[in-house]
Design an enzyme around this catalytic site. Structure first.
Site, PDB file in Angstrom:
ATOM      1  N   PHE A   1       7.339   1.398   2.802  1.00 26.12           N
ATOM      2  CA  PHE A   1       7.154   1.563   1.361  1.00 26.12           C
ATOM      3  C   PHE A   1       5.720   2.054   1.124  1.00 26.12           C
ATOM      4  CE2 PHE A   1       6.472   0.308  -3.022  1.00 26.12           C
ATOM      5  CZ  PHE A   1       7.646   0.740  -3.608  1.00 26.12           C
TER       6      PHE A   1
ATOM      7  N   ASP B   1       6.274  -7.699   5.156  1.00 27.05           N
ATOM      8  CA  ASP B   1       6.712  -7.429   3.787  1.00 27.05           C
ATOM      9  C   ASP B   1       8.190  -7.823   3.719  1.00 27.05           C
ATOM     10  OD1 ASP B   1       7.645  -6.332   1.412  1.00 27.05           O
ATOM     11  OD2 ASP B   1       6.343  -4.566   1.528  1.00 27.05           O
TER      12      ASP B   1
ATOM     13  N   TYR C   1      11.566  -9.852  -7.770  1.00 23.17           N
ATOM     14  CA  TYR C   1      12.417  -9.217  -8.792  1.00 23.17           C
ATOM     15  C   TYR C   1      13.649  -8.556  -8.209  1.00 23.17           C
ATOM     16  CZ  TYR C   1       8.918  -5.674  -7.452  1.00 23.17           C
ATOM     17  OH  TYR C   1       8.053  -4.866  -6.743  1.00 23.17           O
ATOM     18  N   LYS C   2      13.781  -8.579  -6.866  1.00 22.77           N
ATOM     19  CA  LYS C   2      14.974  -7.964  -6.274  1.00 22.77           C
ATOM     20  C   LYS C   2      16.056  -9.042  -6.129  1.00 22.77           C
ATOM     21  CE  LYS C   2      12.037  -4.769  -3.636  1.00 22.77           C
ATOM     22  NZ  LYS C   2      12.078  -3.599  -4.499  1.00 22.77           N
TER      23      LYS C   2
ATOM     24  N   ARG D   1      20.610   5.056  -3.244  1.00 29.89           N
ATOM     25  CA  ARG D   1      20.584   3.698  -2.688  1.00 29.89           C
ATOM     26  C   ARG D   1      21.559   2.810  -3.444  1.00 29.89           C
ATOM     27  NH1 ARG D   1      14.874   0.761  -2.159  1.00 29.89           N
ATOM     28  NH2 ARG D   1      15.109   0.991  -4.400  1.00 29.89           N
TER      29      ARG D   1
HETATM   30  C1  LIG Z   1       9.155  -2.978   0.431  1.00 30.04           C
HETATM   31  C2  LIG Z   1       8.313  -3.023  -0.812  1.00 30.04           C
HETATM   32  N1  LIG Z   1       7.031  -3.386  -0.710  1.00 30.04           N
HETATM   33  C3  LIG Z   1       6.225  -3.432  -1.786  1.00 30.04           C
HETATM   34  C4  LIG Z   1       6.707  -3.112  -3.033  1.00 30.04           C
HETATM   35  C5  LIG Z   1       5.761  -3.118  -4.210  1.00 30.04           C
HETATM   36  O1  LIG Z   1       5.656  -4.371  -4.755  1.00 30.04           O
HETATM   37  P1  LIG Z   1       4.690  -4.629  -6.003  1.00 30.04           P
HETATM   38  O2  LIG Z   1       5.079  -3.676  -7.070  1.00 30.04           O
HETATM   39  O3  LIG Z   1       4.976  -6.059  -6.363  1.00 30.04           O
HETATM   40  O4  LIG Z   1       3.288  -4.448  -5.554  1.00 30.04           O
HETATM   41  C6  LIG Z   1       8.048  -2.753  -3.194  1.00 30.04           C
HETATM   42  C7  LIG Z   1       8.575  -2.415  -4.536  1.00 30.04           C
HETATM   43  O5  LIG Z   1       9.706  -2.129  -4.762  1.00 30.04           O
HETATM   44  C8  LIG Z   1       8.863  -2.702  -2.043  1.00 30.04           C
HETATM   45  O6  LIG Z   1      10.156  -2.332  -2.137  1.00 30.04           O
END
Ligand SMILES: Cc1ncc(COP(=O)(O)O)c(C=O)c1O
Length: 417
Positions: A138, A206, A231-232, A376
């Site tokens: 990500f 992560d 939030y997922k 997705r």
């Molecule tokens: C794998 C992953 N890491 C990090 C994030 C970003 O998280 P945040 O917006 O809380 O910093 C996301 C957001 O969808 C994500 O899917």
């Protein structure tokens, strides 16, 4: 109609072959009772719980209670309503879902900020000062790593996809997803941690696409540091706070690079000198967002009594069913197609993927799009039924066969995809 025990066992052991079989399977699968905890529009099929989970009714109730505490108790509610303990109290609820112990999880900030804090804290644990991130992670994970390297003078190395395991033998800190946000491929956590122990390196995991859908056991896998969003699959709501995990035996040796007053041992002593709180609490920075935390606390009620092995199993089977029902379209996918190597979502590719997703949304099936061509679809097992997958695939076939997605209104770009 009641099914015989042998018919039920046969149905549970294979993918449904018809809508009727999918409906029958929904009647007997163990998580179907949880669906009623969600407030979902009746004809909508929500294949986006991997991005923003839907609201459990208990989330709204807990938010309402927090509003009342604010209205009636005003500032007294920090003590009287227990607001001050919410980040650790909710952290303990999440700990069970991660296979962590009480006192090891703190709810705070965003994943991006927590990655920064944990990667900085991890640098002294590693034999060499370099931060590795695999290509295909990500983007925020790579941005944070590169920025942290720049201000600390550490090295930054982007390695090829899946090459993080090798990089661990060179020391340094690896930031790695347990479930990749595009492909949904699952990393072998224990194997990576063993390589880190042998190589004098550290890993910041992560967990964003893994928590709430996989049966995680961070303790058994030897994980030291991790963060993820709520939030997922945890259904905490848009912009809900993230959490971070620090293994209890190392927490007191680590320092947060963001020395905020909420991470102080005695924030209300207003000392001039900084003294970190014991344990994971030292990674707090500023005042926690109580309304979001209360909403999240309510949302987590849906996991009470839920067996995460069953959640993981059903997510995979829903994904398998989607792949089987859409196989005739011949769409390529970078997601592992079977076995236990895929998390809760599937990405399929089509050059008109954006328009197809928009047309599907218009037909009452919500998925999302990741540029350049990834569609997705997420299979959150607490509210999705096998029959939903069957019906969603049917609506998709109509859109593709009719060419409806070619309507120019479906190509209009939105800011959030
Ligand atoms: C794998 C992953 N890491 C990090 C994030 C970003 O998280 P945040 O917006 O809380 O910093 C996301 C957001 O969808 C994500 O899917």
């Amino acid at each position: 109609m009641t099914m015989s025990a042998s018919d039920s066992a046969a149905l549970a052991g294979r993918l449904p072959q018809s809508l009727a079989e999918a409906e029958a399977l929904d009647q007997i699968e163990p998580l179907q009772r949880v669906r009623s905890a969600f407030d979902l529009p009746p004809d909508l099929i929500y294949l986006d719980g991997h991005s923003l989970g839907p609201p459990p009714a208990a989330a709204r109730a807990r938010l309402g209670e927090a509003m009342t505490a604010w209205e009636r108790g005003l500032i007294r509610s920090w003590n009287d309503a227990g607001w001050i303990d919410l980040p650790t109290r909710v952290g303990d609820r999440i700990a069970r879902l991660l296979g962590a112990r009480e006192g090891e999880v703190l709810v705070c900030d965003s994943v991006s900020v927590n990655l920064f804090k944990l990667a900085a804290a991890a640098l002294p644990l590693a034999r060499t000062r370099v931060i590795h991130v695999e290509e295909g992670e990500f983007p925020t994970d790579a941005y944070i790593a590169a920025g942290l390297a720049e201000i600390t003078g550490a090295g930054y190395e982007q390695v090829a996809p899946e090459a993080g395991l090798d990089a661990l033998s060179r020391g340094g800190v690896l930031i790695k997803s347990v479930v990749n946000y595009r492909t949904a491929a699952i990393a072998d956590i224990a194997q990576h941690e063993a390589a880190a122990a042998a190589g004098g390196s550290a890993i910041v995991w992560d967990l964003s696409h893994a928590a709430g859908v996989l049966a995680l056991d961070l303790t058994a896998a030897g994980v030291r540091l991790a963060t993820g969003c709520t939030y997922k699959y945890l259904n905490g709501g848009p912009g809900a706070p993230a959490y971070l995990f620090v293994r209890s035996d190392i927490a007191d040796r680590l320092s947060s690079p963001i020395r905020g007053w909420f991470g102080h041992a005695a924030p209300f002593a207003f000392d001039r000198a900084y003294a970190p709180a014991p344990g994971v609490a030292r990674f707090a920075a500023g005042t926690p967002g109580i309304l979001s935390l209360a909403t999240l606390e309510g949302a987590l009620d849906v996991f009470d009594g839920v067996d995460m092995q069953q959640v993981e199993h059903k997510a995979r089977r829903l994904g398998d069913l989607w792949l089987a029902c859409t196989a005739h379209l011949g769409w390529p996918t970078a997601s592992p197609t079977g076995g236990n190597q895929r998390g809760g979502h599937v990405t399929q590719h089509h050059r008109d993927g954006y328009a197809i997703i928009q047309a599907l949304i218009a037909a009452g099936v919500i998925g999302d799009f990741r540029a350049p061509d990834g569609m997705r679809f997420g299979f959150a097992p607490l509210h999705l039924r096998y029959a939903d997958i069957w019906r969603a695939a049917g609506r998709l076939s109509v859109i593709i066969d009719s060419g409806a997605y070619r309507d120019p209104r479906y190509s209009k770009p939105a800011r959030v995809t």
